[in-house]
Structures are given as C-alpha cells and as structure tokens.
Design a protein around this motif. Structure first.
Motif, PDB file in Angstrom:
ATOM      1  N   LEU A  42       0.834  -1.331  -0.306  1.00 44.99           N
ATOM      2  CA  LEU A  42       0.123  -0.533  -0.079  1.00 44.99           C
ATOM      3  C   LEU A  42       0.855   1.111  -0.058  1.00 44.99           C
ATOM      4  O   LEU A  42       1.783   1.132   0.711  1.00 44.99           O
ATOM      5  N   ILE A  98      -3.473   4.644  -4.176  1.00 43.90           N
ATOM      6  CA  ILE A  98      -4.218   3.492  -5.346  1.00 43.90           C
ATOM      7  C   ILE A  98      -4.359   3.654  -7.061  1.00 43.90           C
ATOM      8  O   ILE A  98      -3.899   2.683  -7.904  1.00 43.90           O
ATOM      9  N   THR A 111      -0.711  -6.439   1.952  1.00 38.67           N
ATOM     10  CA  THR A 111      -0.898  -5.919   2.595  1.00 38.67           C
ATOM     11  C   THR A 111      -1.414  -5.807   4.069  1.00 38.67           C
ATOM     12  O   THR A 111      -1.197  -7.537   4.571  1.00 38.67           O
ATOM     13  N   ASN A 168      -4.963   1.013   7.419  1.00 37.09           N
ATOM     14  CA  ASN A 168      -5.373   1.545   5.852  1.00 37.09           C
ATOM     15  C   ASN A 168      -5.893  -0.271   5.175  1.00 37.09           C
ATOM     16  O   ASN A 168      -6.531   0.488   4.572  1.00 37.09           O
ATOM     17  N   PHE A 201      -8.064   0.382   2.202  1.00 39.55           N
ATOM     18  CA  PHE A 201      -8.305  -0.284   0.821  1.00 39.55           C
ATOM     19  C   PHE A 201      -9.086  -0.625   1.067  1.00 39.55           C
ATOM     20  O   PHE A 201      -9.639  -0.806  -0.845  1.00 39.55           O
TER      21      PHE A 201
END
Length: 108
Positions: free
Chosen positions: A66, A76, A92, A97, A101
């Motif tokens: 990320l 992203i 990830t 986050n 995400f």
C-alpha cells in the motif's frame, strides 16, 4: 507517473523520511530488508507526490505494498494506472489502512 528504481543504501534517507510516520509494523516495510532481498525479489521503489511506492517482482508476478504517506486513494489509483490494463496485486497487512483499502478497491 510512477518511475520505479532499484533500492540501495544511497536511497535510505529519502525512503526513511517518508516511512518515519508509517505505523504498519512489517518486515516488508523495513528498508534494510528491502535492500537485502532486492536481488531475490526485484524490490523497487518510486516516490511520487510525497508518497512512497514499493513493488516486488516483474511483469504479471509483480506485487505492491500500500502506498506510504499522502492520500491512499490517489496512491492506489496511481498503481492501477501503472499496471493498466492488468489489475495490480497488493500485499497488505492489518493496520490503519486495511479498511480504507477495502473501501477503495473492494474485497476481491
């Protein structure tokens, strides 16, 4: 535009400055690990709009961390543009986050 380059010790200060506020505690986010494993995993980095981007692998086997720092959605989106027309694969870890995400890209 993301311009990835190999990671070496001369990049340490630049990368560390962006990573200093990163709260994800993972070996994949360790600069030293990224350098040590660079040849085996083709670890590379890019800096764009104050964000750090990390990737491993090549072609269809590449994967991305990320984005670190800055606007997560914008980061992203930049990765999706970089890999287009393929969808990127992200590595990830649980943390601040992961829910952001999932809200951006969904559960797939």
């Amino acid at each position: 535009m993301l311009n990835f380059k190999k990671i070496d010790l001369s990049d340490f200060s630049k990368i560390q400055e962006i990573m200093k506020d990163n709260r994800a505690m993972s070996c994949e986010n360790s600069i030293i690990n990224l350098i040590i494993w660079e040849k085996a995993y083709n670890n590379m980095y890019a800096v764009c709009d104050g964000m750090l981007f990390l990737k491993s692998g090549k072609g269809k086997s590449q994967s991305f961390a990320l984005p670190i720092g800055g606007d997560l959605k914008k980061g992203i989106d930049l990765i999706f543009k970089y890999t287009y027309p393929e969808k990127p694969y992200f590595w990830t870890q649980d943390g601040d986050n992961i829910e952001k995400f999932r809200a951006i890209v969904g559960e797939s």
